[in-house]
Design a protein around this motif. Sequence first.
Motif, PDB file in Angstrom:
ATOM      1  N   PRO A 115     -18.997 -21.976 164.334  1.00  0.00           N
ATOM      2  CA  PRO A 115     -19.080 -20.582 163.662  1.00  0.00           C
ATOM      3  C   PRO A 115     -19.838 -19.598 164.137  1.00  0.00           C
ATOM      4  CG  PRO A 115     -19.925 -22.029 162.225  1.00  0.00           C
ATOM      5  CD  PRO A 115     -19.394 -22.850 163.212  1.00  0.00           C
ATOM      6  N   MET A 116     -20.134 -19.523 165.514  1.00  0.00           N
ATOM      7  CA  MET A 116     -21.233 -18.670 166.311  1.00  0.00           C
ATOM      8  C   MET A 116     -20.750 -18.780 167.915  1.00  0.00           C
ATOM      9  SD  MET A 116     -24.937 -20.737 166.848  1.00  0.00           S
ATOM     10  CE  MET A 116     -24.926 -21.171 165.268  1.00  0.00           C
ATOM     11  N   PHE A 117     -21.086 -17.371 168.436  1.00  0.00           N
ATOM     12  CA  PHE A 117     -20.992 -17.558 170.042  1.00  0.00           C
ATOM     13  C   PHE A 117     -21.900 -18.135 170.732  1.00  0.00           C
ATOM     14  CE2 PHE A 117     -21.542 -15.286 173.977  1.00  0.00           C
ATOM     15  CZ  PHE A 117     -20.067 -15.421 174.478  1.00  0.00           C
ATOM     16  N   LEU A 118     -21.435 -19.160 171.454  1.00  0.00           N
ATOM     17  CA  LEU A 118     -22.351 -19.708 172.511  1.00  0.00           C
ATOM     18  C   LEU A 118     -21.827 -19.501 173.946  1.00  0.00           C
ATOM     19  CD1 LEU A 118     -22.551 -23.169 170.507  1.00  0.00           C
ATOM     20  CD2 LEU A 118     -24.316 -21.470 170.465  1.00  0.00           C
ATOM     21  N   SER A 119     -22.811 -19.124 174.526  1.00  0.00           N
ATOM     22  CA  SER A 119     -22.543 -18.710 176.246  1.00  0.00           C
ATOM     23  C   SER A 119     -23.191 -20.019 176.623  1.00  0.00           C
ATOM     24  CB  SER A 119     -23.354 -17.591 176.589  1.00  0.00           C
ATOM     25  OG  SER A 119     -24.825 -17.643 176.345  1.00  0.00           O
ATOM     26  N   THR A 120     -22.669 -20.183 177.894  1.00  0.00           N
ATOM     27  CA  THR A 120     -22.864 -21.535 178.681  1.00  0.00           C
ATOM     28  C   THR A 120     -24.569 -21.699 178.999  1.00  0.00           C
ATOM     29  OG1 THR A 120     -22.987 -20.265 180.751  1.00  0.00           O
ATOM     30  CG2 THR A 120     -20.952 -21.574 180.100  1.00  0.00           C
ATOM     31  N   ALA A 121     -25.248 -20.573 178.782  1.00  0.00           N
ATOM     32  CA  ALA A 121     -26.743 -20.385 178.707  1.00  0.00           C
ATOM     33  C   ALA A 121     -27.403 -21.100 177.569  1.00  0.00           C
ATOM     34  CB  ALA A 121     -27.170 -19.084 179.237  1.00  0.00           C
ATOM     35  N   ASP A 161     -17.681 -39.410 173.882  1.00  0.00           N
ATOM     36  CA  ASP A 161     -18.418 -38.202 174.911  1.00  0.00           C
ATOM     37  C   ASP A 161     -17.400 -37.486 175.590  1.00  0.00           C
ATOM     38  OD1 ASP A 161     -21.078 -39.318 173.807  1.00  0.00           O
ATOM     39  OD2 ASP A 161     -20.800 -41.109 175.155  1.00  0.00           O
ATOM     40  N   ALA A 162     -17.607 -36.317 175.494  1.00  0.00           N
ATOM     41  CA  ALA A 162     -16.826 -35.232 176.189  1.00  0.00           C
ATOM     42  C   ALA A 162     -17.520 -34.433 177.371  1.00  0.00           C
ATOM     43  CB  ALA A 162     -16.018 -34.534 175.060  1.00  0.00           C
ATOM     44  N   THR A 163     -16.881 -33.555 177.850  1.00  0.00           N
ATOM     45  CA  THR A 163     -17.570 -32.843 179.142  1.00  0.00           C
ATOM     46  C   THR A 163     -16.966 -31.493 179.055  1.00  0.00           C
ATOM     47  OG1 THR A 163     -18.418 -34.508 180.392  1.00  0.00           O
ATOM     48  CG2 THR A 163     -18.279 -32.459 181.320  1.00  0.00           C
ATOM     49  N   VAL A 164     -17.415 -30.289 179.089  1.00  0.00           N
ATOM     50  CA  VAL A 164     -17.042 -28.989 179.254  1.00  0.00           C
ATOM     51  C   VAL A 164     -16.669 -29.031 180.563  1.00  0.00           C
ATOM     52  CG1 VAL A 164     -17.495 -26.587 179.120  1.00  0.00           C
ATOM     53  CG2 VAL A 164     -18.472 -28.185 177.125  1.00  0.00           C
ATOM     54  N   ALA A 165     -15.357 -28.699 180.780  1.00  0.00           N
ATOM     55  CA  ALA A 165     -14.763 -28.928 182.108  1.00  0.00           C
ATOM     56  C   ALA A 165     -14.464 -27.464 182.633  1.00  0.00           C
ATOM     57  CB  ALA A 165     -13.386 -29.436 181.883  1.00  0.00           C
ATOM     58  N   ASN A 166     -14.287 -26.567 181.804  1.00  0.00           N
ATOM     59  CA  ASN A 166     -14.184 -25.254 182.214  1.00  0.00           C
ATOM     60  C   ASN A 166     -14.110 -23.971 181.323  1.00  0.00           C
ATOM     61  OD1 ASN A 166     -13.266 -23.106 184.116  1.00  0.00           O
ATOM     62  ND2 ASN A 166     -11.112 -23.552 183.575  1.00  0.00           N
ATOM     63  N   THR A 167     -14.637 -22.718 181.548  1.00  0.00           N
ATOM     64  CA  THR A 167     -14.706 -21.604 180.677  1.00  0.00           C
ATOM     65  C   THR A 167     -13.233 -20.998 180.527  1.00  0.00           C
ATOM     66  OG1 THR A 167     -17.115 -21.389 180.821  1.00  0.00           O
ATOM     67  CG2 THR A 167     -15.586 -19.648 179.981  1.00  0.00           C
ATOM     68  N   ILE A 168     -12.521 -20.991 179.395  1.00  0.00           N
ATOM     69  CA  ILE A 168     -10.930 -20.374 179.391  1.00  0.00           C
ATOM     70  C   ILE A 168     -11.442 -18.983 179.243  1.00  0.00           C
ATOM     71  CG2 ILE A 168      -9.102 -20.539 178.336  1.00  0.00           C
ATOM     72  CD1 ILE A 168      -9.594 -23.408 177.456  1.00  0.00           C
ATOM     73  N   TYR A 169     -12.273 -18.405 178.229  1.00  0.00           N
ATOM     74  CA  TYR A 169     -12.524 -17.299 177.945  1.00  0.00           C
ATOM     75  C   TYR A 169     -13.697 -17.033 177.271  1.00  0.00           C
ATOM     76  CZ  TYR A 169     -11.307 -12.921 175.161  1.00  0.00           C
ATOM     77  OH  TYR A 169     -11.247 -11.659 174.784  1.00  0.00           O
ATOM     78  N   SER A 170     -14.064 -15.707 177.641  1.00  0.00           N
ATOM     79  CA  SER A 170     -15.435 -15.470 176.918  1.00  0.00           C
ATOM     80  C   SER A 170     -15.564 -13.903 177.142  1.00  0.00           C
ATOM     81  CB  SER A 170     -16.652 -16.217 177.754  1.00  0.00           C
ATOM     82  OG  SER A 170     -17.944 -15.751 177.116  1.00  0.00           O
ATOM     83  N   ASP A 171     -16.135 -13.128 175.866  1.00  0.00           N
ATOM     84  CA  ASP A 171     -16.041 -11.994 175.779  1.00  0.00           C
ATOM     85  C   ASP A 171     -17.152 -11.522 174.937  1.00  0.00           C
ATOM     86  OD1 ASP A 171     -15.517 -12.362 173.270  1.00  0.00           O
ATOM     87  OD2 ASP A 171     -13.623 -11.199 173.146  1.00  0.00           O
ATOM     88  N   GLY A 172     -18.178 -12.351 174.733  1.00  0.00           N
ATOM     89  CA  GLY A 172     -19.316 -11.988 173.972  1.00  0.00           C
ATOM     90  C   GLY A 172     -19.185 -12.237 172.606  1.00  0.00           C
ATOM     91  N   SER A 173     -17.999 -12.453 171.964  1.00  0.00           N
ATOM     92  CA  SER A 173     -17.788 -12.565 170.671  1.00  0.00           C
ATOM     93  C   SER A 173     -17.050 -13.875 170.614  1.00  0.00           C
ATOM     94  CB  SER A 173     -16.870 -11.447 170.073  1.00  0.00           C
ATOM     95  OG  SER A 173     -16.298 -11.814 168.702  1.00  0.00           O
TER      96      SER A 173
END
Length: 249
Positions: A115-121, A161-173
């Motif tokens: 329940p929060m926006f998390l950027s890759t950074a 254990d999982a790995t983030v493979a790709n960013t599908i969508y990100s708009d700051g929200s």
Amino acid sequence: MPSFQLFFTFPLWLALILHSTTTTTLSQPAAPPPAPPGPTNITKILEKSGQYTVLLRLFRMTKLSNQINTQLNNSNQGMTVFAPTDNAFSALKPGSMNSLSDQQKVELVQFHVVPMFLSTAQFQTVSNPLRTQAGDTTPYNFPLNITTSGNQVNISTGVVDATVANTIYSDGSLAVYQVDTVLLPMRMFGPPAPAPATVPEKNNKKSKADDGVESPADEDGSASAEASGGVSFRYNLGVLMAFIGMFYL
């Protein structure tokens, strides 16, 4: 037509043509401004990607897609979704999903939503365990831990254990990340929680010295002593009477 008349007539024609073109151009209506973007919709984002049919079915079945869209458009905290692909669901043991109750399916989908926006950074500094929509982060419930190694983002549930493979969508929200494994929570797929340690019961037997009440063993011992003393007293009395009788004979 004489050349001098053509010389004076040509500028007049040119002026008339330019005036007509300008009038036509000015009379055309201005293009409408672009329409504002519609509200963020997690379902449309996943549908566009084309490899999340199982996750979409779970979203619709549990009605969590509507809840996510509502929260996105009425909250400033944003949201992060870890989206397992169809291949990730296919890698589960056969019957894993069918064995879950409706409530467990809701919790499974909620476990993939933060329940929060998390950027890759922000993955570099996130505090573990990470709270999800499923709630409880205590061991043997819904703990979710994120670690990074260079640019790689790793997710651990205590079961997989999982790995983030790709960013599908990100708009700051809203941020939607593809994961290569279904995130299985401890509560449903982990080992059972250990039973709480039991405190041994205290011995309820109390000695005579503890409470002033004789125990059965004490009572038996006292009775035996009293009986032995009575026999000894009668024996000695008999001997004494026999001895005294000798003097009167």
